[in-house]
Design an enzyme around this catalytic site. Structure first.
Site, PDB file in Angstrom:
ATOM      1  CE1 TYR A 145       2.695   2.989   4.515  1.00 22.98           C
ATOM      2  CE2 TYR A 145       4.292   1.276   5.066  1.00 22.98           C
ATOM      3  CZ  TYR A 145       3.717   2.136   4.139  1.00 22.98           C
ATOM      4  OH  TYR A 145       4.149   2.120   2.827  1.00 22.98           O
TER       5      TYR A 145
ATOM      6  CB  SER B 234       4.343  -1.601   1.313  1.00 17.94           C
ATOM      7  OG  SER B 234       5.480  -1.659   2.160  1.00 17.94           O
TER       8      SER B 234
HETATM    9  P1  NDP Z   1       6.893  10.071  -1.327  1.00 17.86           P
HETATM   10  O1  NDP Z   1       6.624  10.675   0.003  1.00 17.86           O
HETATM   11  O2  NDP Z   1       8.120  10.490  -2.061  1.00 17.86           O
HETATM   12  O3  NDP Z   1       5.644  10.279  -2.285  1.00 17.86           O
HETATM   13  C1  NDP Z   1       4.322  10.146  -1.815  1.00 17.86           C
HETATM   14  C2  NDP Z   1       3.360  10.766  -2.801  1.00 17.86           C
HETATM   15  O4  NDP Z   1       2.024  10.588  -2.303  1.00 17.86           O
HETATM   16  C3  NDP Z   1       3.580  12.252  -2.980  1.00 17.86           C
HETATM   17  O5  NDP Z   1       3.500  12.583  -4.353  1.00 17.86           O
HETATM   18  C4  NDP Z   1       2.427  12.882  -2.222  1.00 17.86           C
HETATM   19  O6  NDP Z   1       2.021  14.074  -2.857  1.00 17.86           O
HETATM   20  C5  NDP Z   1       1.333  11.818  -2.372  1.00 17.86           C
HETATM   21  N1  NDP Z   1       0.341  11.950  -1.320  1.00 17.86           N
HETATM   22  C6  NDP Z   1       0.504  11.711   0.005  1.00 17.86           C
HETATM   23  N2  NDP Z   1      -0.606  12.037   0.668  1.00 17.86           N
HETATM   24  C7  NDP Z   1      -1.505  12.489  -0.249  1.00 17.86           C
HETATM   25  C8  NDP Z   1      -2.840  12.978  -0.174  1.00 17.86           C
HETATM   26  N3  NDP Z   1      -3.496  13.077   0.981  1.00 17.86           N
HETATM   27  N4  NDP Z   1      -3.452  13.368  -1.309  1.00 17.86           N
HETATM   28  C9  NDP Z   1      -2.794  13.266  -2.488  1.00 17.86           C
HETATM   29  N5  NDP Z   1      -1.548  12.815  -2.636  1.00 17.86           N
HETATM   30  C10 NDP Z   1      -0.901  12.430  -1.520  1.00 17.86           C
HETATM   31  O7  NDP Z   1       6.928   8.496  -1.066  1.00 17.86           O
HETATM   32  P2  NDP Z   1       7.058   7.232  -2.063  1.00 17.86           P
HETATM   33  O8  NDP Z   1       7.227   7.663  -3.461  1.00 17.86           O
HETATM   34  O9  NDP Z   1       8.046   6.330  -1.464  1.00 17.86           O
HETATM   35  O10 NDP Z   1       5.627   6.587  -1.836  1.00 17.86           O
HETATM   36  C11 NDP Z   1       4.748   6.224  -2.884  1.00 17.86           C
HETATM   37  C12 NDP Z   1       3.984   4.973  -2.487  1.00 17.86           C
HETATM   38  O11 NDP Z   1       4.915   3.903  -2.338  1.00 17.86           O
HETATM   39  C13 NDP Z   1       3.235   5.064  -1.148  1.00 17.86           C
HETATM   40  O12 NDP Z   1       1.985   4.459  -1.315  1.00 17.86           O
HETATM   41  C14 NDP Z   1       4.125   4.266  -0.197  1.00 17.86           C
HETATM   42  O13 NDP Z   1       3.381   3.728   0.850  1.00 17.86           O
HETATM   43  C15 NDP Z   1       4.638   3.208  -1.139  1.00 17.86           C
HETATM   44  N6  NDP Z   1       5.852   2.521  -0.727  1.00 17.86           N
HETATM   45  C16 NDP Z   1       6.986   3.212  -0.449  1.00 17.86           C
HETATM   46  C17 NDP Z   1       8.129   2.533  -0.058  1.00 17.86           C
HETATM   47  C18 NDP Z   1       9.385   3.241   0.329  1.00 17.86           C
HETATM   48  O14 NDP Z   1      10.230   2.632   1.000  1.00 17.86           O
HETATM   49  N7  NDP Z   1       9.587   4.495  -0.058  1.00 17.86           N
HETATM   50  C19 NDP Z   1       8.152   1.072  -0.010  1.00 17.86           C
HETATM   51  C20 NDP Z   1       6.891   0.450  -0.286  1.00 17.86           C
HETATM   52  C21 NDP Z   1       5.806   1.156  -0.671  1.00 17.86           C
HETATM   53  P3  NDP Z   1       1.653  15.454  -2.090  1.00 17.86           P
HETATM   54  O15 NDP Z   1       2.435  15.471  -0.808  1.00 17.86           O
HETATM   55  O16 NDP Z   1       2.025  16.519  -3.056  1.00 17.86           O
HETATM   56  O17 NDP Z   1       0.180  15.348  -1.893  1.00 17.86           O
HETATM   57  C1  8X3 Z   2       7.556   1.187   2.883  1.00 14.00           C
HETATM   58  C2  8X3 Z   2       8.541   0.126   3.231  1.00 14.00           C
HETATM   59  O1  8X3 Z   2       9.424  -1.295   5.161  1.00 14.00           O
HETATM   60  O2  8X3 Z   2       9.360   1.127   5.454  1.00 14.00           O
HETATM   61  O3  8X3 Z   2       6.295   0.662   2.668  1.00 14.00           O
HETATM   62  O4  8X3 Z   2       7.332  -0.155   5.510  1.00 14.00           O
HETATM   63  S1  8X3 Z   2       8.654  -0.046   4.918  1.00 14.00           S
END
Ligand code: NDP
Ligand code: 8X3
Length: 251
Positions: free
Chosen positions: A151, A138
């Site tokens: 985070y 991220s």
């Molecule tokens: P979502 O919340 O849409 O998706 C997160 C996914 O992670 C879900 O499929 C969830 O599945 C899974 N997950 C969370 N906790 C667990 C767990 N304990 N065990 C197994 N699976 C888990 O968010 P994003 O798609 O945005 O996030 C995906 C990645 O991208 C993350 O690592 C996030 O930090 C990163 N990211 C996101 C950004 C954003 O702005 N959205 C920017 C930068 C990075 P379930 O709940 O079914 O377990």
């Molecule tokens: C997710 C992007 O800027 O909300 O990793 O941390 S931010």
């Protein structure tokens, strides 16, 4: 046909990546805690001529992770690509006000969970003397922003682990890539605000954020480079976002 394991495929970036990879003829191993969503995703993808295996586990639980990988059918144990995507942010607060349960869940998921699955899958990749690990980091792993403390710390850890893995797995011909997005409109903020959808929607108001498909396309690009090419690290932002804290929002 290549096989990709995508963690956190039940929503957002993982879900979009699963769909795009299926369209591009990858066999898939898809993981998450929400079994109903995994089944629905599998059903939606079965029209494609690819194998889909779903693994329902909480990545925080080492035993569940290890059993799930050990229990894979032999033909899916040749994993070419691991997309370490499962992760979350919980809360936004000053360090003195932080919720310990939120801290633990972020650390256990984003850092320890990523380690558990990487250990098991990299062992399989080493047997094949090839593979590609894509860590979803991220901008929070490159910068620290107000109230983001824990985070940001977990994503800085992912950044360090990406670099460490790249060194450790070099002799095994395993590529390691980090994809570091800015703001992507997924369930991320709804999770961060413990289900407060209105608060989450406000995060993406007044500008065009990234969408999950933008990141999925980037992941597909990095895993389809020639054998001798590795993309180490990609920071990808919405055009309206300059860094973690500067967003060109119009009211
Ligand atoms: P979502 O919340 O849409 O998706 C997160 C996914 O992670 C879900 O499929 C969830 O599945 C899974 N997950 C969370 N906790 C667990 C767990 N304990 N065990 C197994 N699976 C888990 O968010 P994003 O798609 O945005 O996030 C995906 C990645 O991208 C993350 O690592 C996030 O930090 C990163 N990211 C996101 C950004 C954003 O702005 N959205 C920017 C930068 C990075 P379930 O709940 O079914 O377990
Ligand atoms: C997710 C992007 O800027 O909300 O990793 O941390 S931010």
């Amino acid at each position: 046909m290549k096989t990709a394991l995508i963690t956190g495929a039940t929503s957002g970036i993982g879900y979009a990546t699963a769909k795009l990879f299926a369209e591009n003829n990858f066999n898939l191993i898809l993981t998450g805690r929400r079994k109903d969503r995994l089944i629905e995703l599998k059903n939606n993808l079965t029209q494609k001529s690819v194998k889909i295996e779903i693994l329902n586990f909480d990545i925080q639980n080492k035993t569940e992770v290890y059993n799930a990988i050990d229990g894979l059918p032999d033909d899916l144990k040749k994993i070419d690509i691991l997309v370490n995507n499962a992760g979350l942010a919980l809360g936004l607060s000053k360090i003195q006000d932080g919720d310990e349960a939120d801290w633990e869940q972020m650390i256990n998921t984003n850092v320890k969970g990523l380690l558990y699955i990487t250990k098991k899958v990299s062992q399989l990749m080493i047997k094949n003397n090839s593979g590609h690990i894509v860590n979803i980091g991220s901008i929070a792993g490159k910068e620290v922003y107000p109230f983001g403390n824990v985070y940001c710390a977990t994503k800085h850890a992912v950044d360090a682990l990406t670099k460490g893995m790249r060194i450790d797995l070099l002799e095994n011909n395993i590529k390691v890539t980090s994809i570091d997005p800015g703001m992507v409109n997924t369930e991320f903020s709804t999770v961060r605000f413990h289900g407060d959808k209105q608060k989450a929607d406000n995060v993406y108001k007044g500008f065009t954020p990234l969408y999950a498909d933008d990141i999925a396309e980037t992941i597909l690009f990095v895993v389809t480079r020639p054998k001798h090419v590795n993309i180490n690290d990609l920071i990808i932002m919405p055009t309206a976002q300059a860094n973690a804290t500067t967003v060109n929002k119009k009211n």
